[in-house]
Scaffold this motif. Structure first.
Motif, PDB file in Angstrom:
ATOM      1  N   SER A  26       0.867  -1.173   0.000  1.00 42.27           N
ATOM      2  CA  SER A  26       0.000   0.000   0.000  1.00 42.27           C
ATOM      3  C   SER A  26       0.906   1.226   0.000  1.00 42.27           C
ATOM      4  O   SER A  26       1.421   1.649   1.039  1.00 42.27           O
ATOM      5  CB  SER A  26      -0.901  -0.010   1.239  1.00 42.27           C
ATOM      6  N   PRO A  28       2.234   5.113  -0.326  1.00 42.14           N
ATOM      7  CA  PRO A  28       1.729   6.456  -0.052  1.00 42.14           C
ATOM      8  C   PRO A  28       1.178   7.074  -1.335  1.00 42.14           C
ATOM      9  O   PRO A  28       1.603   6.710  -2.439  1.00 42.14           O
ATOM     10  CB  PRO A  28       2.970   7.208   0.447  1.00 42.14           C
ATOM     11  N   PRO A  29       0.235   8.002  -1.222  1.00 41.92           N
ATOM     12  CA  PRO A  29      -0.414   8.562  -2.410  1.00 41.92           C
ATOM     13  C   PRO A  29       0.550   9.061  -3.487  1.00 41.92           C
ATOM     14  O   PRO A  29       0.344   8.806  -4.679  1.00 41.92           O
ATOM     15  CB  PRO A  29      -1.254   9.706  -1.844  1.00 41.92           C
ATOM     16  N   ALA A  30       1.617   9.740  -3.089  1.00 48.83           N
ATOM     17  CA  ALA A  30       2.548  10.280  -4.083  1.00 48.83           C
ATOM     18  C   ALA A  30       3.271   9.160  -4.821  1.00 48.83           C
ATOM     19  O   ALA A  30       3.429   9.203  -6.046  1.00 48.83           O
ATOM     20  CB  ALA A  30       3.561  11.205  -3.414  1.00 48.83           C
ATOM     21  N   ARG A  32       2.185   6.046  -5.165  1.00 47.92           N
ATOM     22  CA  ARG A  32       1.232   5.322  -6.005  1.00 47.92           C
ATOM     23  C   ARG A  32       0.967   6.082  -7.302  1.00 47.92           C
ATOM     24  O   ARG A  32       0.866   5.476  -8.378  1.00 47.92           O
ATOM     25  CB  ARG A  32      -0.078   5.078  -5.268  1.00 47.92           C
ATOM     26  N   ALA A  33       0.881   7.393  -7.202  1.00 47.55           N
ATOM     27  CA  ALA A  33       0.683   8.197  -8.408  1.00 47.55           C
ATOM     28  C   ALA A  33       1.849   8.011  -9.376  1.00 47.55           C
ATOM     29  O   ALA A  33       1.651   7.920 -10.601  1.00 47.55           O
ATOM     30  CB  ALA A  33       0.510   9.670  -8.045  1.00 47.55           C
ATOM     31  N   GLU A  36       1.498   4.527 -10.952  1.00 50.38           N
ATOM     32  CA  GLU A  36       0.442   4.518 -11.971  1.00 50.38           C
ATOM     33  C   GLU A  36       0.908   5.223 -13.240  1.00 50.38           C
ATOM     34  O   GLU A  36       0.610   4.772 -14.359  1.00 50.38           O
ATOM     35  CB  GLU A  36      -0.821   5.164 -11.417  1.00 50.38           C
TER      36      GLU A  36
END
Length: 219
Positions: A26, A28-30, A32-33, A36
């Protein structure tokens, strides 16, 4: 009679031969961005490549039934040829598919044809392979021919798990980049369903040719 390319013991050995893949994380948002965006960039680079081939070892099972052997996949524009052979039993088949339909050779009674390669293969052999999506999934891409996908990444931001059309595909990647071009998976483990009727496809790629510049499978 359906072909049995390898005995149950050899099938089990091949299905369990793969080392444990890095667990999905999982991020962190940054991060994962970034992962992606990397996946989007891979797909943009690899989708236009329509003339390539791969070779390796494959094991296919539904519950306790299945077979295994060597797979030679040759992609040419909107068509492909997949050849599976088992040196031990000296059996094999050749599946060709394209816009005009599919043809399966190497069966008792002669070749069979049909409009859907996966249905033709399953009817003739009992094996459930996602033929329309396999060329994309094997390269670590979300299949253009399939529905919405969910993805998970490993700690390095590489694709670790892809879920699409009821299949879950887990990936292993080379330890280090080899050659030019975009990195390609070395092993995938695809599963569909559960229990006694779980379908499973294990693919261990020995060599890629032309799939992403001059990238090799590694390991």
């Amino acid at each position: 009679m359906r072909p049995r390319l390898l005995c149950a013991a050899a099938l089990a050995a091949l299905l369990s031969a793969c080392a444990t893949a890095p667990a999905p994380r999982s991020l962190p948002p940054a991060q994962r961005a970034q992962a992606e965006a990397r996946l989007d960039a891979r797909e943009a680079a690899l989708r236009p490549v329509s003339d390539w081939s791969m070779s390796g070892r494959v094991a296919v099972s539904i519950g306790r039934d299945g077979g295994s052997g060597r797979l030679e996949w040759r992609q040419r524009a909107d068509g492909y040829t997949a050849e599976l052979s088992a040196p031990i039993t000296r059996q094999g088949w050749r599946l060709s598919a394209g816009p005009a339909g599919a043809r399966l050779e190497g069966l008792e009674g002669g070749p069979r044809t049909g409009s859907d390669a996966a249905a033709l293969l399953r009817e003739a052999t009992g094996w459930y392979l996602p033929m329309s999506a396999l060329a994309d999934w094997a390269r670590g891409l979300r299949a253009a021919s399939a529905g919405p996908a969910q993805v998970e990444f490993d700690a390095a931001g590489r694709l670790a798990v892809l879920q699409q059309d009821g299949w879950q595909i887990r990936y292993e990647w080379p330890d280090a980049a080899s050659g030019g071009g975009v990195e390609l998976p070395r092993r995938i483990d695809a599963r569909h369903g559960d229990g006694d009727r779980e379908a499973r496809v294990k693919l261990m790629v020995d060599d890629w040719q032309g799939a992403s510049g001059d990238a090799a499978a590694g390991g």
